[in-house]
Design a protein around this motif. Structure first.
Motif, PDB file in Angstrom:
ATOM      1  N   ASN A 187      46.325  36.149  38.994  1.00 39.67           N
ATOM      2  CA  ASN A 187      45.815  37.489  38.595  1.00 39.67           C
ATOM      3  C   ASN A 187      44.136  37.530  39.119  1.00 39.67           C
ATOM      4  OD1 ASN A 187      47.697  38.069  36.888  1.00 39.67           O
ATOM      5  ND2 ASN A 187      46.774  37.313  35.036  1.00 39.67           N
ATOM      6  N   VAL A 188      43.438  36.259  39.368  1.00 42.38           N
ATOM      7  CA  VAL A 188      42.219  36.164  39.921  1.00 42.38           C
ATOM      8  C   VAL A 188      42.238  36.671  41.443  1.00 42.38           C
ATOM      9  CG1 VAL A 188      40.305  34.654  40.375  1.00 42.38           C
ATOM     10  CG2 VAL A 188      41.241  34.721  38.214  1.00 42.38           C
ATOM     11  N   GLN A 189      43.133  36.040  42.203  1.00 44.19           N
ATOM     12  CA  GLN A 189      43.202  36.238  43.553  1.00 44.19           C
ATOM     13  C   GLN A 189      43.556  37.614  44.082  1.00 44.19           C
ATOM     14  OE1 GLN A 189      45.174  32.819  45.777  1.00 44.19           O
ATOM     15  NE2 GLN A 189      44.338  31.422  44.080  1.00 44.19           N
ATOM     16  N   LEU A 190      44.230  38.368  43.093  1.00 42.34           N
ATOM     17  CA  LEU A 190      44.372  39.644  43.483  1.00 42.34           C
ATOM     18  C   LEU A 190      43.234  40.412  43.432  1.00 42.34           C
ATOM     19  CD1 LEU A 190      46.363  41.954  43.626  1.00 42.34           C
ATOM     20  CD2 LEU A 190      46.040  42.313  41.013  1.00 42.34           C
ATOM     21  N   TYR A 191      42.213  40.185  42.661  1.00 44.28           N
ATOM     22  CA  TYR A 191      40.714  40.819  42.964  1.00 44.28           C
ATOM     23  C   TYR A 191      39.832  40.354  43.646  1.00 44.28           C
ATOM     24  CZ  TYR A 191      43.293  43.740  39.570  1.00 44.28           C
ATOM     25  OH  TYR A 191      44.111  44.697  38.887  1.00 44.28           O
ATOM     26  N   ALA A 192      39.835  38.933  44.047  1.00 48.50           N
ATOM     27  CA  ALA A 192      38.807  38.196  44.488  1.00 48.50           C
ATOM     28  C   ALA A 192      39.334  37.213  45.405  1.00 48.50           C
ATOM     29  CB  ALA A 192      38.025  37.690  43.532  1.00 48.50           C
ATOM     30  N   LYS A 193      38.499  36.694  46.443  1.00 48.35           N
ATOM     31  CA  LYS A 193      38.365  35.652  47.288  1.00 48.35           C
ATOM     32  C   LYS A 193      37.770  34.491  46.657  1.00 48.35           C
ATOM     33  CE  LYS A 193      37.562  34.071  52.049  1.00 48.35           C
ATOM     34  NZ  LYS A 193      37.077  32.687  51.706  1.00 48.35           N
ATOM     35  N   VAL A 194      38.509  33.310  46.456  1.00 48.59           N
ATOM     36  CA  VAL A 194      38.151  32.284  45.551  1.00 48.59           C
ATOM     37  C   VAL A 194      37.943  31.135  46.283  1.00 48.59           C
ATOM     38  CG1 VAL A 194      38.207  30.978  43.423  1.00 48.59           C
ATOM     39  CG2 VAL A 194      38.973  33.155  43.584  1.00 48.59           C
ATOM     40  N   ASP A 195      36.993  30.274  46.639  1.00 49.47           N
ATOM     41  CA  ASP A 195      36.843  28.985  47.207  1.00 49.47           C
ATOM     42  C   ASP A 195      36.482  27.924  46.574  1.00 49.47           C
ATOM     43  OD1 ASP A 195      37.574  30.100  49.789  1.00 49.47           O
ATOM     44  OD2 ASP A 195      35.674  31.185  49.716  1.00 49.47           O
ATOM     45  N   HIS A 196      36.702  26.818  46.667  1.00 53.71           N
ATOM     46  CA  HIS A 196      36.191  25.450  46.176  1.00 53.71           C
ATOM     47  C   HIS A 196      34.857  24.941  47.018  1.00 53.71           C
ATOM     48  CE1 HIS A 196      35.780  20.911  45.439  1.00 53.71           C
ATOM     49  NE2 HIS A 196      35.994  21.316  44.277  1.00 53.71           N
TER      50      HIS A 196
END
Length: 321
Positions: A187-196
């Motif tokens: 759900n989050v990665q559909l709308y955003a690029k997420v990095d640690h």
């Protein structure tokens, strides 16, 4: 001075504060290590005490002199003062009035005072101003609501640097096929690029939580995909309910076919189409066969797989919200 959101607003969060007594950023803490000044666990907060970590978190945001920053859960302001060194303005949303008062004292009489606005209240319900960047040492109980509130905010922000419990952070960045790939990840990665970005030891907090923390960077996709979140979330809710079972088994769970049939009848009514008797379970079988996802498992399906499946259901007039 801190700005109270409204009388109704401030009262709304007080009962939940009592219910959350003894819980913190990463779990409950013993009374022996409580914050000596504030009972921060009451609001799910643990104060970041390490100045070098606070500095590093702010630096990860690459703030510009023209930036307006939203900070969630500022506590006593260890991140806030560093934000104000680099940004044009900071709006801090703080649930605990005593913390807000302490933060106000910290900048009182200084040039930074005019560039700081404090909103006292629940972030989930607060009316948010325009902001370019969000930075947060996130109270654990609002982790998921915070992420989705940010992603639904318009206009889009540039970047968010957010600290969470490590397990939650790792679920945000998880990839298909990994043990942590989940409905939240998709759900989050559909709308955003997420990095640690970095790990933060529990010893850097006062009082220390029971678990470790991590910082992630979230950059919203611009423009966002033209997909209703409620539809995508409705599908992921079904297939991730048993992520290691087949998609076929997930759609045969109790109540799923009935829910989709109800949605189908609503769709037909809105399109002024004749509502005919439909064998929904057979219709689902046909779609899964045609798409080839009947024996697939959500644990290994990537975003493209989920979107193709969603599109196939939509083509047949079946919706999930």
């Amino acid at each position: 001075m801190p700005r109270a959101t409204s009388e109704r607003f401030s009262k709304a969060h007080q009962p939940s504060a009592k219910r959350n007594t003894s819980k913190g950023h990463g779990g409950s803490s013993s009374s022996s290590v409580r914050n000596p000044i504030f009972n921060t666990e009451r609001f799910g907060q643990h104060i970041l005490k390490n100045p070098s970590i606070a500095q590093e978190i702010v630096e990860k945001a690459n703030l510009r002199p023209t930036d307006k920053v939203l900070e969630v859960g500022p506590g006593t302001g260890n991140l806030t003062v560093r934000i104000l060194e680099k940004a044009k303005h900071c709006t801090a949303v703080e649930m605990d009035p005593r913390m807000a008062a302490e933060l106000t004292k910290r900048v009182q009489g200084k040039p930074e005072q005019r560039r700081l606005e404090i909103i006292i209240g629940d972030f989930v319900k607060a009316e948010l101003p325009y902001f370019d960047v969000c930075i947060s040492n996130t109270p654990y109980q609002i982790s998921s609501p915070l992420v989705f509130r940010l992603l639904s905010h318009r206009p889009l922000f540039r970047v968010a640097i957010l600290m969470f419990q490590r397990e939650f952070a790792m679920r945000l960045v998880a990839q298909p096929g990994s043990t942590l790939w989940s409905r939240l990840s998709a759900n989050v990665q559909l709308y955003a690029k997420v990095d640690h970005v970095m790990n933060v030891s529990k010893n850097n907090f006062r009082p220390p939580p029971n678990v470790e923390s991590s910082v992630v960077r979230i950059v919203p996709l611009d423009p966002p995909p033209p997909i209703r979140f409620e539809e995508f979330d409705g599908l992921t809710r079904i297939i991730f309910s048993r992520r290691n079972k087949t998609v076929h088994a997930s759609f045969h769970a109790k109540g799923v076919a009935e829910m989709l049939e109800k949605n189908w009848k609503t769709w037909c009514s809105e399109k002024n189409q004749v509502i005919e008797d439909v064998r929904m379970k057979q219709k689902i079988e046909d779609i899964l066969d045609e798409t080839g996802y009947k024996e697939s498992r959500a644990a290994k399906m990537d975003l493209n797989d989920i979107l193709k499946l969603l599109s196939a259901f939509h083509d047949s007039g079946i919706h999930f919200a």
